[in-house]
Write an enzyme that holds these catalytic residues in place. Sequence first.
Site, PDB file in Angstrom:
ATOM      1  N   ASP A   1      15.236 -30.942   4.208  1.00 22.79           N
ATOM      2  CA  ASP A   1      15.705 -30.777   6.360  1.00 22.79           C
ATOM      3  C   ASP A   1      15.715 -28.924   5.669  1.00 22.79           C
ATOM      4  O   ASP A   1      16.895 -29.093   5.123  1.00 22.79           O
ATOM      5  CB  ASP A   1      17.114 -31.455   5.593  1.00 22.79           C
ATOM      6  CG  ASP A   1      17.637 -31.109   6.827  1.00 22.79           C
ATOM      7  OD1 ASP A   1      17.441 -30.600   8.023  1.00 22.79           O
ATOM      8  OD2 ASP A   1      19.367 -30.935   7.190  1.00 22.79           O
TER       9      ASP A   1
ATOM     10  N   HIS B   1      14.030 -25.266  10.302  1.00 22.83           N
ATOM     11  CA  HIS B   1      14.785 -24.283  10.343  1.00 22.83           C
ATOM     12  C   HIS B   1      14.575 -23.713   8.476  1.00 22.83           C
ATOM     13  O   HIS B   1      13.951 -24.981   7.916  1.00 22.83           O
ATOM     14  CB  HIS B   1      16.047 -24.501  11.290  1.00 22.83           C
ATOM     15  CG  HIS B   1      16.626 -25.859   9.864  1.00 22.83           C
ATOM     16  ND1 HIS B   1      16.957 -25.588   8.544  1.00 22.83           N
ATOM     17  CD2 HIS B   1      16.278 -27.113  10.538  1.00 22.83           C
ATOM     18  CE1 HIS B   1      17.504 -26.591   8.528  1.00 22.83           C
ATOM     19  NE2 HIS B   1      17.055 -27.472   9.656  1.00 22.83           N
TER      20      HIS B   1
ATOM     21  N   GLU C   1      20.475 -23.068  11.029  1.00 22.83           N
ATOM     22  CA  GLU C   1      20.847 -23.938  12.250  1.00 22.83           C
ATOM     23  C   GLU C   1      21.663 -24.757  11.262  1.00 22.83           C
ATOM     24  O   GLU C   1      22.525 -25.128  12.748  1.00 22.83           O
ATOM     25  CB  GLU C   1      19.348 -25.067  11.739  1.00 22.83           C
ATOM     26  CG  GLU C   1      19.266 -26.186  12.970  1.00 22.83           C
ATOM     27  CD  GLU C   1      19.457 -27.622  11.754  1.00 22.83           C
ATOM     28  OE1 GLU C   1      19.799 -28.664  13.079  1.00 22.83           O
ATOM     29  OE2 GLU C   1      19.582 -27.777  10.804  1.00 22.83           O
TER      30      GLU C   1
ATOM     31  N   ASP D   1      16.893 -22.667   6.734  1.00 16.77           N
ATOM     32  CA  ASP D   1      17.978 -22.573   6.398  1.00 16.77           C
ATOM     33  C   ASP D   1      18.629 -24.240   5.192  1.00 16.77           C
ATOM     34  O   ASP D   1      17.499 -25.482   6.154  1.00 16.77           O
ATOM     35  CB  ASP D   1      19.200 -22.275   6.783  1.00 16.77           C
ATOM     36  CG  ASP D   1      20.026 -22.988   7.848  1.00 16.77           C
ATOM     37  OD1 ASP D   1      18.980 -23.123   8.514  1.00 16.77           O
ATOM     38  OD2 ASP D   1      20.964 -23.459   8.109  1.00 16.77           O
TER      39      ASP D   1
END
Length: 374
Positions: free
Chosen positions: A107, A77, A140, A79
């Site tokens: 992340d 993802h 996400e 974001d």
Amino acid sequence: MLNKERLINEFTELVSVPCPSKDERQEAELIMRKLKELGIEAEMDDAGEKAGGTCGNVWAYIKGNYPQAPVLFFEAHMDSVAPTTGTKVVRKDGILYSDGTTTLGGDDKVGIAAVLEAVKALQEDNVPHGDIQLCFTIGEEIGCLGVVHMDKARIKADFGYCMDIGGDIGEIVYAAPKLYELYIKITGKAAHAGIAPEKGINAIMLAAEALHRLPAYGRIDEETTLNVGVFHAGVGNNVVAPEAEFVVDMRSLNVTKLEQLKDEVCTVITTAVEAGGGKVAIDVREGCPAVAVNRNHKCITLAQQAAERMGRSSVLKTTGGCSDGNYLCGYGLPCALLATGMSNVHTTEEYLKEDDLFGTAQWVYEIIRLAAEE
């Protein structure tokens, strides 16, 4: 071959771009530009329009040179959790940090950077491989909006990998829980707290009694958790609180157990509130589905073999977290989560070992190569 310095530079560039949830356009455009430089056509879907964001998911399909191989799907993802704008990467003793003013963004830029580096190395090494589908999603971190709103007919792969979980390289998550969120609103009756408190019904106290009667909270068992994470109530210090609202997050790998827990919690809260003279409204929102990929599925065994070829120990695990992988499995795509080494995520203390970033790219590379060899 895989190039560690190039990979670190790519990661640094990816995290430097603003990418808050529902505003990932700059990140998406950067990724699409990078794919184009590799001769790979990418396109953006309409998930952003449906979710109220600035862009959609980025998709790319890479034709292989070995048609007998399974079609593989890699997902990460775009974001990151705030604060995420203006990230400056600090390298120290083989570890990547932010400068402390933002999250690092590993992340999930570690997943994106690793996949892009693996694809570059495959091209440079002219490695035989099957078709590969890439998908980089939006939103996400706030409910997996990208996969919730994607057209699942776009998925053309046989099985896939979600590059979005912490842990040592070689750890493979094959099962994740179903999620329910209970949005609860308790209505009491306002009154002056100093003059006529007996005329009021305190919604805060009703909520407290209801929460006190919950069957359990925190870790209920090895499969199940329950948390009360948000609470809003009251209008003033001298007013008997007329309303209280809170949210219960519950999840379990065991769907039957989760359904029973949901029903029990709703009954307990309703009974407690009504006994105290209040009213309650419970909005039950179903989140991601529970998933469990067979431990003997090619999706799992291929990742194990690739890790072992790298000299890493492969470990099969379950998780209590939810990810895009839950939905992808729910759409019929067997999908495992691969550990990427990200640590202290969602905080400004987030960090990523350079060796883990490289190891993640190497794992993707070996999975693709092994799929064709077999």
